[in-house]
Scaffold this active site. Structure first.
Site, PDB file in Angstrom:
ATOM      1  NE  ARG A 172      -1.236  -6.588  -4.490  1.00 24.53           N
ATOM      2  CZ  ARG A 172      -2.403  -6.333  -4.492  1.00 24.53           C
ATOM      3  NH1 ARG A 172      -3.029  -5.125  -4.821  1.00 24.53           N
ATOM      4  NH2 ARG A 172      -3.478  -7.326  -4.193  1.00 24.53           N
ATOM      5  CB  CYS A 173       6.964  -5.830  -4.008  1.00 24.85           C
ATOM      6  SG  CYS A 173       8.718  -5.155  -3.555  1.00 24.85           S
ATOM      7  CD  GLN A 199       1.308  -0.473   4.209  1.00 26.76           C
ATOM      8  OE1 GLN A 199       1.432   0.426   3.619  1.00 26.76           O
ATOM      9  NE2 GLN A 199       1.520  -1.776   4.000  1.00 26.76           N
ATOM     10  CD  GLU A 234       3.598  -7.863  -0.489  1.00 24.39           C
ATOM     11  OE1 GLU A 234       4.418  -8.581  -0.389  1.00 24.39           O
ATOM     12  OE2 GLU A 234       3.346  -6.644   0.068  1.00 24.39           O
TER      13      GLU A 234
END
Ligand code: FES
Ligand code: FES
Lengths: 806, 165
Positions: free
Chosen positions: A384-385, A237, A760
């Site tokens: 996802r935050c 990522q 997110e």
């Protein structure tokens, strides 16, 4: 129609710029199986790596015997810590300032820890050889509970840190203690609590879970002994940061390393960290001179690469008897596993947990977080935050509900009277953030009206009557959430990872025929960057999105950037894209003026061209300007049309949203049904509504999983109890609710295009929303807090504990 | 190295063959021996459906089939669902049209399963689609748009069929 005669509206529509539900350019490849993911990469002579892993959560490694494994046909090498030690690679630095074993060095600290790395000619031979490695262990006492880990006589987990009473984030007060992080005003908050009309107190646990993208982590390392260049393909990522890290730990010069993130099959935070598999593959490739592929299987993914949450949040919230919140206190015990490998900006060991005052105007607050070692997997990532925002949002949204119960108030009304008002922005929070913008009341009213909130409450009350009268066994729960995110990390002055400032970048080249390529420091994992970044540019420079190629993920070609996570691509790289586009436009303006034989200030930008002010029939299109940039000798201007921007955001962005869930709960079976899920998101300027909606569906489904069943569980021996998709809940199309999406638009005042990021928000907002619905159903029977995940058994247990089973 | 067997398949309408150990999983044979990388690996334990292919007229999870079991079979993968002229097939096009994919990792399995589902049941209800697709996990989309894409595909395929009749 010719672009010389089209109306401005037609020309704008042709660009497929911002606001357009443009179909994704990626999909033509993906729908016919022509994506190129890491496991699709096949290089000449490529070998396969596979790990021997620890069956114990805490044990001494007495010996590792690889002799039988080496006899398996096809096996080329078996690496152990002894082999890596001379290179100094048996340990690696973590993103959190700790260090982590690459291969077990004398002991193991969690089940599934990497002990040896087998390299063989194919994956079957490697798997056979893994079985033949004989490891002798001596079991040690296991501690999986962070509170027990801090008891005086708890087993010492990190013997390598013995006597080191200062860690990367300040003093350590116990052998299993990592750090204490404090924010806000402790004394003032305690004074507020002591003098308050009402104080509600609760322990809110956000359980351990895992991002588990459908594609697991993996890499292919290819060392070219002739050129001395290492090419590392992987599910990264943050490819540029990985290049720097590989250079720092391997000693290879950074220019001799090329990191490539090919297509990535979902990330959700899992692919931010640096894992043993990467290091071992690189070493194995250097040792063997052949490319080495390592791709973890699902069990390895769930057991060893990353985890998320695992926060015990003890809260106290103070209010007047009318419900005006006066103070918030939170002490969090954070279980980081065997090594502190959490992926957070350096100065934020608990991420942005200090956004835990949420959407509310809370004048006084205090937060303390204690990080603790246990015998669990390391690598806390933001699933996802944006760096612990999920935990913060869950905490405050539960505390609001608990306070509403204490006050006997409606939870929607309690939120309304405590929201930060529109006129208070930019808002300085008690825990140190400056919220850029928001209009919470408008969003809230819109949401309540959309679902018919008052009617729902009446229906719920009627159902309760019926339940009490024995006419039904089903209750209704109404889950409310208003969340505020903090994303787009972040300003270089306070955000860095391993000392690398968290800016991002975009480089644009306009080709002579008026098409373009843009390269960014980020990397898409399904977000559709190739589609949406081209849209930003189309609007900025007047070249149709269809004529713009977006490229990411190759460190040899893309400008340096910190990657994609924490919803930072749009806020940071999206801003860089707009800014680079504006540089192109500025030069294009000079070229246009020269071509039109007027002063620079006498032309203005109009969709896809520069026109002479007051004489709209005199213009040059961007296409014409692009050609001129390469074909004319323009006095005072260099040929070509290129620009690069490195964007250091002045602030974070603060997307927010109002979510409401209506759930039916069967008291006897614990079965739930989501009857309605309404999600209003405000992510500022909307680039592609189709993509935004897709992000919300996906994030809310992850939130549904987390709230309703997904967890990484260990028994007291540290055995991992949820390491397959049989036990680890990922909802199918059958269980997943249908979502109703909505929006308001409050642009970010400091972002060049006003966008805030959305990827997110739905995970952050939906978890408390589902959880609050469960709690709300049982509120009339005295339930204040029950820990997630709310699977069938746990819901049944709530009802049973409340005596509802007669 | 263990004994290898001679494996023959009809793959996407073509005769193909290769040598593999009998224990080799079909997914590995497809991806590594035949370089057909559309079907993916998400679990190797038959839970996720990323490896779904069509074998002898049924959806199978190719991580749960030994290549020895597949010998002589007729196998279709997502690569075989494009139109003869190379353009996207109806289901592929509808997934794109309705944003039924994000990272694309589940997509080949999803589309291959949807292809079979619509042969089994050409006019499914939303509920039947949700049930019929429940063997395929997606981590990105929340399924809503996948379901939409499959229902739209059904309409379009039925319209095409009617037009042809
Ligand atoms: S890889 Fe076959 S079902 Fe997951
Ligand atoms: S699109 Fe990513 S798993 Fe389905």
């Amino acid at each position: 129609m010719n672009d010389q005669v089209m109306s401005p509206e037609q020309r704008a529509a042709n660009l497929k710029g911002m606001g357009c539900a443009r179909k994704r350019v990626e999909d033509v490849r993906f729908t016919q199986g022509k994506g190129r993911y890491v496991d699709d990469i096949k290089l000449d002579g490529m070998l396969f790596g596979d790990f021997v892993r620890s069956p114990y959560a805490h044990a001494r490694v007495v010996s590792v015997d690889t002799s039988e494994a080496m006899k398996v046909p096809g096996v080329v090498a078996v690496l152990t810590a002894q082999d890596l030690a001379p290179l100094g690679l048996h340990w690696m630095p973590t993103l959190a300032g700790d260090r982590q074993m690459v291969l077990a060095d004398g002991k193991v600290l969690f089940q599934g820890q990497e002990v040896a790395f087998v390299v063989a000619s194919d994956r079957y031979a490697a798997a056979d050889a893994v079985e033949k490695v004989v490891v002798e262990y001596e079991e040690l006492p296991v501690v999986v509970d962070p509170f027990k880990a801090l008891e005086p006589d708890a087993p010492v987990l990190r013997e390598d840190l013995e006597g080191k009473m200062t860690g990367a984030h300040g003093p350590r007060r116990h052998h299993n203690h990592i750090f204490t992080w404090e924010q806000g005003d402790k004394d003032a908050t305690e004074a507020v609590l002591a003098g308050a009309d009402v104080v509600a107190e609760e322990m809110v646990y956000y359980h351990r879970t895992h991002p588990s993208p459908l594609e697991t982590c993996g890499c292919v390392a290819a060392m070219d002994k002739v050129t001395g260049k290492l090419t590392l393909y992987g599910t990264f990522q943050a490819p540029h940061a990985i290049r720097t890290v590989v250079s720092l730990i391997s000693g290879l010069a950074e220019h001799n390393i090329r990191v490539i993130s090919p297509d990535i099959g979902g990330g959700f935070g899992n692919k931010v960290g640096a894992y043993s598999g990467y290091v071992c593959s690189v070493v194995a490739s250097i040792v063997t001179g052949k490319p080495v592929k390592w791709v973890e299987d699902r069990m390895e993914n769930l057991m060893s690469t990353a985890f998320a949450r695992d926060y015990w949040m003890h809260g106290k919230i103070a209010a007047t008897k009318e419900g005006k919140i006066t103070g918030l206190w939170c002490h969090t015990t954070a279980d980081h596993g065997g090594f502190d490998a959490c992926a957070d900006p350096t100065k934020f060991p608990a991420g942005f947990m200090n956004i835990c005052t949420g959407s509310y105007d809370i004048p006084t607050a205090y937060l303390a977080v204690d990080g603790v070692y246990t015998n669990k997997a390391p690598g806390g990532v933001a699933y996802r935050c944006s760096f612990r925002v999920t935990e913060a949002a869950y905490f405050i949204e539960r505390m609001i509900e608990v306070l509403a119960i204490k006050l006997g108030m409606d939870a929607a009304e309690l939120r309304r009277i405590n929201f930060i008002r529109k006129d208070q922005f930019p808002y300085q929070s008690a825990l140190g953030w400056e919220y850029d913008s928001g209009d919470y009341h408008t969003a809230w009213e819109k949401a309540l009206n959309a679902v018919g909130y008052d009617a729902l409450r009446k229906e719920q009350a009627q159902r309760l009557e019926d339940f009490k009268a024995g006419k039904t066994r089903k209750l209704i729960g109404i889950g409310l959430t208003h969340f505020t995110e903090i994303v787009g990390a972040g300003p270089v002055k306070n955000c860095d990872i391993l000392g690398l400032g968290m800016f991002d970048s975009c480089e644009i080249r306009i080709h002579p025929t008026g098409s373009a390529i843009a390269r960014l420091g980020t990397i898409s994992q399904g977000q559709g960057h190739a589609t949406t970044f081209a849209q930003i540019l189309a609007s900025e420079i007047g070249i149709p999105a269809d004529n713009i190629t977006v490229e990411e993920g190759d460190t040899d070609t893309a400008p340096y950037g910190l990657g994609t996570y924490g919803s930072r691509s749009t806020p940071v790289a999206g801003a860089a894209t707009a800014m680079a586009g504006r540089k192109i436009r500025a030069k294009a303006q000079m070229i246009a003026a020269w071509l039109l034989e007027v002063h620079d200030d006498d032309v203005e930008f109009d969709v896809d061209r520069f026109v002479v002010k007051g004489a709209p029939e005199r213009f040059k299109t961007m296409k014409e300007i692009a050609f001129a940039a390469y074909n004319q000798a323009i006095p005072g201007l260099e040929p070509g049309l290129e620009a690069v921007s490195y964007y250091d955001p002045p602030n974070m962005t603060y997307p927010f949203g109002a979510y409401i869930c209506v759930m039916e709960i069967d008291v006897d079976t614990g079965v739930h049904e989501v009857r309605q899920f309404y999600a209003l998101d405000d992510c500022g300027t909307r680039i592609n509504p189709m993509v935004i909606e897709g992000q919300i569906h996906g994030g809310a489904t992850e939130g549904y999983a987390i709230a309703m069943g997904q967890e990484i569980a260990y028994d007291d021996m540290g055995n991992h109890k949820s390491a397959t998709l049989m036990d680890f809940f990922i909802p199918t199309s059958w269980e997943t609710p249908t979502y109703q999406t909505d929006f308001t638009v409050t642009p970010s005042p400091h972002h060049p295009i006003g966008a805030k990021g959305v990827g997110e928000s739905p995970n952050v907002g939906s978890v408390p929303c589902f959880s609050n619905a469960v709690h709300d159903a049982f509120r009339p029977f005295g339930l204040t807090q029950s820990h997630m995940p709310h699977d069938q058994w746990r819901i049944w247990k709530i009802a049973n504990d409340l005596g509802l089973h007669g | 190295m263990a004994n290898k067997m001679h494996v023959k398949l009809t793959l996407n309408g073509q005769q193909v063959e290769g040598l593999a150990e009998p224990r080799t999983l079909l997914i590995h044979f497809l991806r590594e021996n035949l370089n057909v990388t559309g079907p993916h690996i998400g679990c190797e334990t038959s839970h996720c459906g990323a490896c779904t292919v069509d074998m002898n007229g049924k959806s199978v999870k190719s991580c749960t089939v030994f290549v020895a079991q597949a010998n002589g079979a007729e196998v279709t993968t997502v690569e075989g669902l494009v139109n003869p002229d190379g353009s996207l097939g109806v289901i592929q096009e509808m997934f794109r049209e309705h944003h039924g994919l994000q990272c694309g990792f589940c997509t080949p399995g999803m589309i291959t399963r949807a292809h079979r589902l619509l042969q089994e049941n050409p006019r499914p209800t939303e509920e039947e689609v949700r049930f019929g697709m429940a063997g395929n996990l997606c981590r990105c989309t929340g399924y809503q748009n996948i379901v939409k894409a499959i229902l739209a595909s059904a309409d379009m395929l039925n319209a095409q069929k009617e037009a042809a009749e």
